[in-house]
Structures are given as structure tokens and as C-alpha cells.
Write a protein that holds these residues in place. Structure first.
Motif, mmCIF file in Angstrom:
data_model
loop_
_atom_site.group_PDB
_atom_site.id
_atom_site.type_symbol
_atom_site.label_atom_id
_atom_site.label_comp_id
_atom_site.label_asym_id
_atom_site.label_seq_id
_atom_site.Cartn_x
_atom_site.Cartn_y
_atom_site.Cartn_z
ATOM 1 N N ASN A 249 -5.785 0.295 1.637
ATOM 2 C CA ASN A 249 -5.144 0.211 0.320
ATOM 3 C C ASN A 249 -4.245 -1.004 0.187
ATOM 4 O OD1 ASN A 249 -6.335 2.527 -0.754
ATOM 5 N ND2 ASN A 249 -4.740 3.873 0.068
ATOM 6 N N ASN A 250 -4.096 -1.741 1.288
ATOM 7 C CA ASN A 250 -3.313 -2.976 1.270
ATOM 8 C C ASN A 250 -4.272 -4.156 1.144
ATOM 9 O OD1 ASN A 250 -2.004 -5.428 2.600
ATOM 10 N ND2 ASN A 250 -0.269 -4.034 2.500
ATOM 11 N N ARG A 251 -4.180 -4.896 0.047
ATOM 12 C CA ARG A 251 -5.140 -5.961 -0.236
ATOM 13 C C ARG A 251 -5.127 -7.049 0.833
ATOM 14 N NH1 ARG A 251 -4.958 -8.332 -6.186
ATOM 15 N NH2 ARG A 251 -5.394 -6.122 -6.545
ATOM 16 N N LYS B 178 -6.742 -5.748 4.086
ATOM 17 C CA LYS B 178 -8.186 -5.631 3.897
ATOM 18 C C LYS B 178 -8.853 -7.008 3.997
ATOM 19 C CE LYS B 178 -9.481 -3.159 0.383
ATOM 20 N NZ LYS B 178 -9.878 -2.763 -1.009
#
Length: 276
Positions: free
Chosen positions: A14-16, A19
């Protein structure tokens, strides 16, 4: 354990930024295959890197694990950020309020480190196997699956390095400062190496500095380039034959595993003492 891993990977995915770095890391690892296509045309000298034996079994296990280790900084940033985000987003306090113990919290982080190390090792194994089957001059099973200790050394190297990064993330709290400390520690080890080398001979220097954490991790996989037949041939023609120990030694593995235990233990002790 499965529940702890699910919690961590949900946070990471959920952390851009995390990711992007994870995807970039594995994409860059596949770029090792590009070595096979690199060609040099210098006057009348034309050669392709793949033709120089870098993808021959069993040498490929040594070469690819050495090269792949340079990309570990991408996941190091993810691991450091993983901890700094826990503090900045106050998720660490929320996790503890929700019933997660501090021991479980550290265990979840360490399990993430282990998974990253295992997946990276498997990924390099698959890439190396494919490249070797395509370009190696030797395809006997006994040759293909020899020297696999370099893959184990690669796993231990990542495990130790990521554990160090996890400890720094807990110690410093801010990812930029933690990465800065990592670079500073590398400089400190370099200065210590120079100081010891100045006071003693080369053999004694190696004996002492092998216990430094980053140096111990580096010693797990020696540089593979001087092992190439072309390099050995040139050295012999110049009258300076190369004799180097390229083996993965059990005591180097043990040193790194001990540092891994120390980093995780200190991470737990540090978190346990802190008022969150």
C-alpha cells in the motif's frame, strides 16, 4: 507467522514508494541477462561478453550472485523506510494497541527480511539457470549443480545486510539518516581497515577486519573476474599468475550469521526499552 507476514506485506504494497522499489529491484536483477547481448567492437577486436565464459556452469553461480548483490540497496531502502514509516505514521503504536507484542512486531520485520532474502536467492537461481542453459559450454548435471554454495552465501549476505538495515531503521527512526549512517559505517570500516593495514601486514589485517559486519558480508562472495580464463591467461603471459581463494568459507558464513543475530537482538532490546 503467516498473519505477521500478511500485515507487513499489506503495509508495503500500500506504500507507493516501497512498491516501486521492490519492482525496480527485481527488474534490475533481470538486467543481468543483458550481459549476454553486450558486444564490443574496437577496431579489429570484436567479442561478446557471453562468449567469454561468464555464463558457463558452474562459474555463473559465482558471477551472478556477486553482481546481483550490488542491487541490494534497493531493498535496503524499503526496509529502512518500512521502519521509519512505522514511527511517522504511528502504525507501530496502533499495532501494539491492537494486541501485537513488541516481540511479534520485531519478528514480523525479521520474517519480511527472510522472505526478501529467500525470494531474491530463488530469483537469481532461476535467472542463472536459464542463462547457463542457453550459453554455457558445459551442460552436465554434475557441473550445473556444483558451486551452489555461492547461492547460499548470497542468501546469508542479504539476510545479514537487511538485518543491519532493520536495526538502523529502529535506531535512527528516519530513513534518510539511517541510510546516511549506513554509508558512514562503510567509511568507518574503510578507515579501520586502513589503520590496521598501516600497523600490520596484509594477513593480519584480513584476520582482524573479517569480523567487521560489512566487511564480513563482502567476504562471503569474493570478486569473480580474476577467475575468468581470459584474465588468468593474460596474467600468466605477463609472468604474474593469479592465485586467489574463491571459496565460500564456513567461518565467514558464521560471522555474518552472528552479526544477523546481534542486529535482530539489539533491535528487539531497543524497541523494548523505548516508550512508544
Amino acid at each position: 507467522m503467516k498473519r505477521l507476514l500478511q500485515i507487513e506485506f499489506i503495509k508495503l504494497w500500500n506504500n507507493r514508494a516501497s512498491k516501486f522499489l521492490i519492482i525496480a529491484y527485481f527488474v534490475l536483477l533481470t538486467f543481468i541477462a543483458l550481459f549476454a547481448t553486450v558486444k564490443f567492437d574496437v577496431g579489429e577486436v570484436n567479442f561478446q561478453l557471453a562468449d567469454q565464459g561468464i555464463f558457463n556452469f558452474p562459474y555463473i553461480w559465482h558471477f551472478n550472485t556477486y553482481i546481483a548483490a550490488f542491487f541490494k540497496l534497493f531493498l535496503a531502502i524499503v526496509i529502512v523506510s518500512m521502519m521509519s514509516n512505522e514511527y511517522s505514521n504511528k502504525t507501530i503504536k496502533q499495532n501494539l494497541i491492537d494486541g501485537l507484542s513488541k516481540k511479534e512486531f520485531i519478528l514480523s520485520k525479521f520474517l519480511t527480511v527472510v522472505v526478501f532474502s529467500i525470494v531474491s536467492t530463488i530469483f537469481i537461481f532461476i535467472i542463472s539457470l536459464i542463462l547457463g542453459l542457453c550459453y554455457s559450454d558445459y551442460n552436465e548435471l554434475s557441473i550445473i549443480f556444483s558451486d551452489l554454495e555461492y547461492l547460499f552465501a548470497f542468501f546469508v549476505k542479504l539476510l545479514g545486510f537487511f538485518s543491519f538495515c532493520l536495526f538502523l531503521g529502529i535506531l535512527v527512526k528516519r530513513s534518510a539518516f539511517a541510510l546516511g549512517f549506513l554509508i558512514l559505517w562503510q567509511v568507518i570500516e574503510g578507515l579501520l581497515f586502513g589503520l590496521v593495514r598501516w600497523q600490520t601486514d596484509g594477513e593480519t589485517t584480513s584476520l582482524i577486519t573479517q569480523f567487521l559486519p560489512l566487511n564480513a558480508m563482502s567476504n562471503l562472495i569474493p570478486e569473480p573476474f580474476s577467475r575468468l580464463g581470459a584474465v588468468q591467461s593474460v596474467a600468466n603471459q605477463m609472468g604474474e599468475p593469479l592465485s586467489k581463494d574463491y571459496a565460500v568459507h564456513w567461518y565467514t558464513v558464521l560471522i555474518v550469521l552472528l552479526w544477523t543475530f546481534i542486529f535482530i537482538y539489539l533491535s528487539f532490546k531497543l524497541l523494548k526499552k523505548r516508550d512508544l
